[in-house]
Write an enzyme that holds these catalytic residues in place. Structure first.
Site, PDB file in Angstrom:
ATOM      1  N   LYS A 115       0.834  -1.202   0.000  1.00  0.00           N
ATOM      2  CA  LYS A 115       0.000   0.000   0.000  1.00  0.00           C
ATOM      3  C   LYS A 115       0.868   1.251   0.000  1.00  0.00           C
ATOM      4  O   LYS A 115       0.591   2.222  -0.697  1.00  0.00           O
ATOM      5  CB  LYS A 115      -0.934   0.003   1.216  1.00  0.00           C
ATOM      6  N   ASP A 144     -17.438  17.225  27.182  1.00  0.00           N
ATOM      7  CA  ASP A 144     -17.396  16.318  28.338  1.00  0.00           C
ATOM      8  C   ASP A 144     -16.832  17.075  29.526  1.00  0.00           C
ATOM      9  O   ASP A 144     -15.794  17.740  29.410  1.00  0.00           O
ATOM     10  CB  ASP A 144     -16.478  15.113  28.064  1.00  0.00           C
ATOM     11  N   GLY A 160     -11.886  16.882  18.146  1.00  0.00           N
ATOM     12  CA  GLY A 160     -13.152  16.208  17.843  1.00  0.00           C
ATOM     13  C   GLY A 160     -14.237  16.603  18.836  1.00  0.00           C
ATOM     14  O   GLY A 160     -15.406  16.720  18.495  1.00  0.00           O
ATOM     15  N   ASP A 161     -13.837  16.792  20.080  1.00  0.00           N
ATOM     16  CA  ASP A 161     -14.790  17.243  21.093  1.00  0.00           C
ATOM     17  C   ASP A 161     -14.022  18.046  22.140  1.00  0.00           C
ATOM     18  O   ASP A 161     -12.809  18.246  22.017  1.00  0.00           O
ATOM     19  CB  ASP A 161     -15.537  16.053  21.726  1.00  0.00           C
ATOM     20  N   ASP A 177     -12.868  18.317  25.973  1.00  0.00           N
ATOM     21  CA  ASP A 177     -12.707  17.563  27.220  1.00  0.00           C
ATOM     22  C   ASP A 177     -12.281  18.541  28.310  1.00  0.00           C
ATOM     23  O   ASP A 177     -11.164  19.064  28.265  1.00  0.00           O
ATOM     24  CB  ASP A 177     -11.604  16.499  27.068  1.00  0.00           C
TER      25      ASP A 177
END
Ligand code: DCP
Ligand code: CA
Length: 616
Positions: free
Chosen positions: A350, A531, A466-467, A469
């Site tokens: 690959k 979160d 992504g979020d 924390d």
């Protein structure tokens, strides 16, 4: 009393009645299907169990071969030729799969694609064109995702790391499966004579059944890679560890032994170096690397497998990316790639393809069928795992609109579907900071000693996350005190001011140390996943390590701790952990450090890594 008893007889030697104990109707995934088992008898306890299980899930078992048969299920070791010869056929006109097929369908609670390579029996003609295209097992087929790579790929492509939770999850699954098998076996062997046989032989019968269980294979594979960094408390010690007494007492008087000890000490020094947490990894290792393009393409493939829940391939790709990052020169050929640790022939091919074509064919094929694309979409719904996504697909839903309008959704899933596009977008670093500031203002207003630390990828210096924390801590407080003030004062206040939009129920059994939800900036449009992590001051050092990550770094640290006779988790570093047979943990050990992040590094003998050097 068995429910809906349905007698189905299976012919041939060892003929006996199998009574289906039907599962509730919605779970009868095999309803309407007719399985022809080959060999078609119940002489083997293992086959009898498989037939029983298929019947429980709604299948009928054909006594004789005929047009009504929908699937031929073949025991291990039997070839395509054996089947055609016995049935006097030139080709088998219906789905022909190996014995693992029904149990895999049960596991995924849906009818899996019978064309997958993993279900193919030896000698089955390969469909035209398949050899030239993506191997069937390379990309998860509709409704079906591989639980592990084929042995071939595994050997070729990877030295696999398996997380503690994953391993234990699988061990637990295996134990449940074993329990279920034992119960079924006991029910099946119901006559006195059989019951006696069962009690005498149950261990060996169950063992032989478990020998063939797919989960057992995974566990064996996990054991086979036990020396790789696992996120495990229960890792075995290596022989490289040398006790003080061994060195001091015997070294001088036994030169041979001294040499051996010297070698072992040297080995000890070098094995530690192999842990990713011992080396610096930062975003520059990535950005300025000669293999940036290759890494970017492999990363997309990794993301694909990650979304698909294929942890084996995800880790294999991570390992390859990590190896490429460390290379000062461009790795262009298969041979060069093969010389790197952790890269086998398939990944080497690959890499060569990416370098020469600037793309990876596999990536273009990855979402090639409409069903694959739908599955990928469903996998992006917050809180939906592989099982849920493939269940939606099997239930006939084809789009997010379908889910929104027709599917029965939990409240978490509804938020996930309705804010799908919001949650799919990365959050720019400066926006993460603003969310952090808003929470900090509310937190300090409630208690001036409470602190808010932004963790996760942000703390590692990422340009987007992504979020969000947020670690909420206070030097002198217990978790209960922090939770009370957060849940009774701060969170309601943040809802009231329009910042928090929804709370999301914890998906797994929560210990009350977290709050999950979504937030939005006053002038923002998008909902962001946020979160709040409640951490008492006494645990903040360990929590900072855990919530800073990344996950590979954490696994490496934990395994290193385990190899040193200690235990690291998000609450602290523990010593003197007592273990019984099979290294089962008997005591949690003595807490040696929880508060001081740097001290934990020191105690583990790991050079201090600032958060931005923990990108593994
Ligand atoms: N973590 C871990 N193992 C996991 C999941 C998480 O050790 N399986 C730890 C390390 C992570 C931290 O928790 O860095 C936060 O988890 P996230 O999933 O939020 O990951 P990141 O913040 O690192 O990345 P992202 O930018 O995608 O949010
Ligand atoms: Ca994060």
């Amino acid at each position: 009393m068995p429910r809906n008893k349905k007698a189905v007889s299976v012919s041939g030697k060892g003929k006996r009645q199998c009574a289906a104990r039907l599962v509730p109707e919605p779970q009868q995934i095999f309803k309407g299907l007719v399985f022809f088992f080959f060999p078609n008898n119940t002489a083997s306890a293992l086959r009898r169990l498989r037939i029983q299980r298929a019947l429980d899930y709604g299948a009928s078992a054909a006594e004789t071969w005929g047009d009504h048969v929908t699937h031929v299920i073949v025991d291990k070791g039997i070839t395509y030729h054996d089947v055609t010869k016995h049935l006097h056929l030139e080709t088998v006109p219906v789905a022909l799969v190996d014995e693992s097929y029904p149990s895999e369908c049960v596991k995924f609670r849906s009818i899996l694609n019978t064309a997958q390579v993993r279900f193919r029996i030896s000698g089955t003609p390969i469909p035209a064109g398949e050899k030239d295209s993506t191997p069937v097992d390379e990309v998860p087929a509709s409704g079906s995702l591989p639980i592990k790579p084929s042995r071939r790929e595994q050997q070729d492509e990877t030295q696999i790391q398996l997380s503690h939770t994953e391993l234990h999850g699988r061990v637990a699954e295996a134990q449940i499966a074993e329990q279920q098998l034992t119960e079924q076996l006991a029910l099946m062997l119901s006559t006195e004579e059989q019951a006696m046989k069962c009690s005498k032989d149950s261990y060996s019968i169950v063992e032989s059944i478990r020998e063939k269980d797919a989960l057992d294979e995974i566990i064996e594979e996990a054991k086979a890679v036990k020396d790789l960094p696992l996120d495990s408390d229960d890792e075995h010690h290596t022989t490289a560890e040398v006790s003080d007494s061994e060195v001091s007492e015997s070294s001088e008087s036994h030169p041979k032994r001294r040499k051996m000890n010297a070698r072992r000490i040297e080995a000890q020094a070098t094995w530690q170096q192999n842990f990713v947490c011992m080396q610096k990894h930062d975003s520059k290792t990535n950005a300025e690397n000669a293999n940036t393009r290759t890494i970017a393409v492999l990363q997309q493939m990794l993301d694909y497998y990650d979304r698909s829940g294929d942890q084996w391939r995800t880790l294999a790709y991570r390992k390859a990316i990590s190896a490429l990052r460390k290379q000062p020169k461009k790795i262009a050929t298969r041979a060069q790639a093969l010389s790197l640790p952790g890269i086998g022939t398939r990944l080497a091919d690959k890499i060569e393809e990416i370098v020469y074509t600037n793309r990876l064919r596999r990536l273009e094929n990855a979402n090639s069928t409409p069903e694959d694309r739908i599955l990928q979409t469903f996998l992006g719904v917050y809180g939906a795992g592989v099982l849920q996504a493939s269940r939606w697909l099997a239930q006939g839903y084809r789009s997010l609109e379908d889910l929104k309008n027709k599917a029965p959704l939990t409240s978490n899933q509804r938020v996930g579907v309705e804010h799908y596009h919001d949650f799919a977008q990365r959050i720019p670093r400066n926006e993460v900071e603003v969310h952090g500031e808003i929470v900090r203002a509310a937190v300090t207003k409630a208690d001036a000693e409470l602190q808010v630390i932004i963790g996760g990828s942000y703390r590692r210096g990422a340009s987007d996350s992504g979020d969000i924390d947020l670690i909420i801590t206070k030097p002198s407080a217990t978790i209960k005190q922090i939770r009370t003030i957060m849940l009774e004062t701060v969170v309601p206040g943040l809802f009231q001011q329009g910042f928090l939009q929804t709370s999301l129920a914890a998906t797994s059994r929560g210990d009350g140390s977290k709050w999950h939800g979504a937030s939005k900036l006053p002038d923002g449009r998008l909902w962001r996943r946020i979160d709040l992590l409640f951490v008492p001051g006494s645990e903040i050092g360990a929590a900072l390590i855990y919530f800073t990550g990344n996950d590979i770094f954490n696994r490496s640290m934990r395994l290193l701790a385990s190899k040193k006779g200690m235990r690291l988790n998000q609450r602290g570093l523990y010593a003197d952990v007592l273990r019984g047979p099979q290294r089962v943990k008997l005591t949690t050990g003595r807490l040696v450090e929880g508060r001081d992040e740097r001290r934990i590094f020191e105690l583990l003998g790991v050079p201090w890594r600032p958060p931005e050097h923990r990108i593994c």
